[in-house]
Design a protein around this motif. Structure first.
Motif, PDB file in Angstrom:
ATOM      1  N   THR A 311       0.831  -1.209   0.000  1.00  0.00           N
ATOM      2  CA  THR A 311       0.000   0.000   0.000  1.00  0.00           C
ATOM      3  C   THR A 311       0.864   1.257   0.000  1.00  0.00           C
ATOM      4  O   THR A 311       0.652   2.178  -0.809  1.00  0.00           O
ATOM      5  CB  THR A 311      -0.933   0.005   1.215  1.00  0.00           C
ATOM      6  N   LEU A 312       1.834   1.290   0.898  1.00  0.00           N
ATOM      7  CA  LEU A 312       2.667   2.492   1.032  1.00  0.00           C
ATOM      8  C   LEU A 312       3.619   2.671  -0.148  1.00  0.00           C
ATOM      9  O   LEU A 312       4.004   3.798  -0.461  1.00  0.00           O
ATOM     10  CB  LEU A 312       3.464   2.433   2.338  1.00  0.00           C
ATOM     11  N   PHE A 313       3.999   1.578  -0.808  1.00  0.00           N
ATOM     12  CA  PHE A 313       4.898   1.712  -1.956  1.00  0.00           C
ATOM     13  C   PHE A 313       4.241   2.540  -3.063  1.00  0.00           C
ATOM     14  O   PHE A 313       4.859   3.439  -3.644  1.00  0.00           O
ATOM     15  CB  PHE A 313       5.295   0.335  -2.488  1.00  0.00           C
ATOM     16  N   TYR A 314       2.983   2.229  -3.358  1.00  0.00           N
ATOM     17  CA  TYR A 314       2.303   2.995  -4.412  1.00  0.00           C
ATOM     18  C   TYR A 314       1.953   4.405  -3.949  1.00  0.00           C
ATOM     19  O   TYR A 314       1.915   5.337  -4.754  1.00  0.00           O
ATOM     20  CB  TYR A 314       1.062   2.245  -4.886  1.00  0.00           C
ATOM     21  N   PHE A 315       1.721   4.555  -2.647  1.00  0.00           N
ATOM     22  CA  PHE A 315       1.558   5.906  -2.118  1.00  0.00           C
ATOM     23  C   PHE A 315       2.835   6.706  -2.336  1.00  0.00           C
ATOM     24  O   PHE A 315       2.799   7.882  -2.726  1.00  0.00           O
ATOM     25  CB  PHE A 315       1.204   5.845  -0.635  1.00  0.00           C
ATOM     26  N   TYR A 316       3.977   6.057  -2.115  1.00  0.00           N
ATOM     27  CA  TYR A 316       5.266   6.717  -2.328  1.00  0.00           C
ATOM     28  C   TYR A 316       5.453   7.104  -3.799  1.00  0.00           C
ATOM     29  O   TYR A 316       5.949   8.195  -4.104  1.00  0.00           O
ATOM     30  CB  TYR A 316       6.404   5.789  -1.893  1.00  0.00           C
ATOM     31  N   ILE A 317       5.051   6.214  -4.714  1.00  0.00           N
ATOM     32  CA  ILE A 317       5.208   6.469  -6.147  1.00  0.00           C
ATOM     33  C   ILE A 317       4.514   7.770  -6.558  1.00  0.00           C
ATOM     34  O   ILE A 317       5.020   8.536  -7.390  1.00  0.00           O
ATOM     35  CB  ILE A 317       4.640   5.297  -6.968  1.00  0.00           C
ATOM     36  N   PHE A 318       3.342   8.019  -5.955  1.00  0.00           N
ATOM     37  CA  PHE A 318       2.549   9.190  -6.349  1.00  0.00           C
ATOM     38  C   PHE A 318       2.716  10.376  -5.401  1.00  0.00           C
ATOM     39  O   PHE A 318       2.113  11.432  -5.638  1.00  0.00           O
ATOM     40  CB  PHE A 318       1.066   8.821  -6.419  1.00  0.00           C
ATOM     41  N   LEU A 319       3.511  10.229  -4.370  1.00  0.00           N
ATOM     42  CA  LEU A 319       3.604  11.270  -3.350  1.00  0.00           C
ATOM     43  C   LEU A 319       4.125  12.583  -3.916  1.00  0.00           C
ATOM     44  O   LEU A 319       3.621  13.666  -3.583  1.00  0.00           O
ATOM     45  CB  LEU A 319       4.507  10.785  -2.206  1.00  0.00           C
ATOM     46  N   ASP A 320       5.135  12.535  -4.763  1.00  0.00           N
ATOM     47  CA  ASP A 320       5.690  13.780  -5.320  1.00  0.00           C
ATOM     48  C   ASP A 320       4.654  14.491  -6.179  1.00  0.00           C
ATOM     49  O   ASP A 320       4.583  15.723  -6.205  1.00  0.00           O
ATOM     50  CB  ASP A 320       6.952  13.483  -6.131  1.00  0.00           C
ATOM     51  N   ARG A 321       3.823  13.734  -6.910  1.00  0.00           N
ATOM     52  CA  ARG A 321       2.779  14.340  -7.717  1.00  0.00           C
ATOM     53  C   ARG A 321       1.733  15.020  -6.837  1.00  0.00           C
ATOM     54  O   ARG A 321       1.271  16.134  -7.135  1.00  0.00           O
ATOM     55  CB  ARG A 321       2.107  13.280  -8.594  1.00  0.00           C
ATOM     56  N   ILE A 322       1.362  14.357  -5.765  1.00  0.00           N
ATOM     57  CA  ILE A 322       0.383  14.947  -4.836  1.00  0.00           C
ATOM     58  C   ILE A 322       0.909  16.251  -4.270  1.00  0.00           C
ATOM     59  O   ILE A 322       0.188  17.256  -4.180  1.00  0.00           O
ATOM     60  CB  ILE A 322       0.049  13.954  -3.709  1.00  0.00           C
ATOM     61  N   LEU A 323       2.192  16.274  -3.906  1.00  0.00           N
ATOM     62  CA  LEU A 323       2.795  17.496  -3.366  1.00  0.00           C
ATOM     63  C   LEU A 323       2.835  18.594  -4.431  1.00  0.00           C
ATOM     64  O   LEU A 323       2.537  19.764  -4.152  1.00  0.00           O
ATOM     65  CB  LEU A 323       4.209  17.200  -2.853  1.00  0.00           C
TER      66      LEU A 323
END
Length: 529
Positions: A311-323
């Motif tokens: 779960t957190l791996f894919y959250f990490y993948i998109f985290l920079d985009r969210i920011l």
């Protein structure tokens, strides 16, 4: 004296049990791992065996085993075990091509976008609100299914490798049900929070949830097909779904949403029917399994770390985009995030780095597991100090292959960005400086993330997910802190530096701890298997 003899007899019995379990023990660490697997506790060692600690008990038992096997111990003076060479060019090409085939559906989607401006969930003429809705749906589908997919890969692989197809079927059904429940509840919360907190307009939230549920369905059905090595149907279903969706777009008056949803649904249906027919052919589906019901407590206990990691791996993948997309500029103040095309184009081209190393990961783990098995029949008890050293050497060879593969990806990206026959020849709008900057920094980030992901595969193979999970948590903190700081104080696109820094830290952390695992490879191998 009587108590001493009893304790001594117990040690003899324990040594006999270990010999029956594994044959020859290659080191004290292996002996200790087997002792612990018998359920022997530290607090009971002194009273039962007359020895203060498990570590000392392992040394005594190992000496006992060496005496039993003394006639079988080889006396070759060569300090390095002779292991047949398996990482040859033929194996490399086979595994590399297999890994690339796994990500071919993604390449096919990109090709469809380049040629038609359209794919299963992309449409070049979407406005910013529509693009945001779809992208949020894609992100949420990956994040919500990431944990379940990781558990599917781990738990079903266990039964598949033990040739227990009945439990493969039962566990697949159980985990797919849980996956769809997570998808539904996750998207329900998205809609509720959007209404309460004003994250998105209610129409956007519903649209995102529909895409999330449909794409998530594909991801869930793909997971068991990967495990049972029926991967060709994945590519076939994606191609068929995309072609049908394109036909509906060009030859009917249906809205783009409907053509997308019908295409995605067709892919899911094909995958579902293929999986069902696979189990029906083996006469498993209609059997009764009351005596072999899946125990949810067992699944949770053995896999919760894998679930949270996925779960957190894919959250990490998109985290920079969210920011980056949540920077509150005046034209974006209405909603939590707004899709930023220039940033996404740069990261999409950078993603090529990660996709092209899929074959290296396939080859690395394939060769690693083969050497693990091969070494057990050839290693000598007097040479265990070289056991981990051999794996460390092979590991750095694989890292070199990973680096070379990334260099190839960088070359292709440079062609796309700077050649007159590259990106600009396919699209009306040329690449700008922001696209290129994000692509370069993102590519470096994906290189380090690929290296870290390779390390994680080693941890997972040895049944040691905690180090990988801890490394990911640290990477997320680094990503957030650096990306948030730079995107708010300087420019929104600099959130990519948070991704780069977090991936670099993730790589360093996992590499450092993996070296420690290699030094005690004999212990971790027997503890895992």
């Amino acid at each position: 004296m009587k108590n001493f003899n009893i304790a001594e007899n117990k040690i003899d019995i324990l040594a006999f049990q270990i010999k029956e379990r594994i044959g020859k023990s290659v080191s004290v660490n292996v002996t200790q791992a087997i002792i612990e697997s018998f359920g022997i506790r530290q607090v009971d060692v002194l009273s039962d065996y007359g020895i203060p600690t498990i570590e000392e008990l392992a040394q005594v038992v190992h000496q006992n085993l060496e005496k039993r096997n003394h006639e079988n111990v080889l006396t070759d003076d060569n300090p390095v075990p002779k292991v047949k060479k398996i990482t040859n060019v033929k194996n490399f090409l086979k595994d590399y091509i297999t890994g690339i085939i796994h990500v071919f559906p993604i390449f096919f989607q990109v090709l469809s976008v380049v040629i038609f401006g359209y794919s299963l969930w992309v449409y070049a003429d979407f406005n910013i609100l529509q693009s945001t809705s779809v992208v949020v749906g894609v992100m949420s589908s990956l994040i919500l299914t990431g944990g379940v997919v990781t558990v599917v890969s781990k738990q079903i692989s266990f039964y598949w490798n033990h040739k227990n197809e009945e439990m493969v079927f039962q566990t697949t059904v159980y985990l797919l049900k849980k996956g769809f429940q997570v998808l539904f509840l996750g998207n329900l919360f998205l809609i509720i929070f959007s209404v309460i907190l004003g994250l998105f307009a209610i129409e956007m939230a519903f649209l995102s949830s529909i895409y999330s549920m449909l794409i998530g369905g594909i991801l869930l059905f793909i997971a068991p097909l990967h495990v049972i090595k029926r991967r060709g149907i994945i590519t076939v279903s994606i191609i068929v779904g995309t072609v049908v969706s394109l036909i509906l777009k060009y030859y009917t008056s249906l809205s783009i949403y409907i053509t997308h949803w019908l295409g995605i649904s067709l892919v899911t249906l094909i995958l579902f029917l293929y999986l069902l027919l696979y189990f029906i052919k083996r006469k498993i589906v209609f059997n009764k399994f009351s005596h072999k019901d899946v125990h949810s407590e067992f699944i949770v206990y053995n896999n919760y770390i894998y679930f949270f990691y996925g779960t957190l791996f894919y959250f990490y993948i998109f985290l920079d985009r969210i920011l980056a997309w949540s920077v509150q500029e005046k034209e974006r103040f209405l909603y939590f995030i707004f899709f930023e095309k220039d940033y996404e184009i740069g990261m999409d081209i950078a993603l090529l780095t990660y996709l092209l190393v899929a074959g290296i990961m396939e080859f690395s783990i394939s060769s690693f597991t083969t050497v693990l098995d091969d070494m057990q029949s050839q290693i000598k008890a007097t040479e265990t100090q070289n056991y981990g050293r051999l794996f460390l050497k092979k590991y750095f060879r694989n890292v070199l292959l990973l680096t070379l593969s990334c260099c190839l990806a960088f070359s292709i990206q440079a062609f796309l960005m700077y050649s007159p026959h590259g990106y600009n020849s396919f699209f009306d709008e040329d690449l700008n400086d922001l696209n290129i900057k994000v692509c370069i920094l993102g590519s470096l980030g994906y290189f380090f993330l690929s290296w870290a992901a390779l390390n994680v595969l080693y941890f997972f193979t040895l049944g040691q997910p905690l180090k990988a999970f801890n490394g990911l948590l640290i990477a997320i903190l680094c990503n957030v802190s650096v990306g948030l700081f730079l995107s708010r104080l300087m420019s929104y696109e600099l959130s990519v530096i948070g991704f780069l820094f977090g991936s670099f830290v993730f790589m360093l952390y996992t590499t450092y701890h993996l070296r420690g695992f290699f030094k005690k490879m004999d212990y971790y191998y027997y503890a895992a298997f």
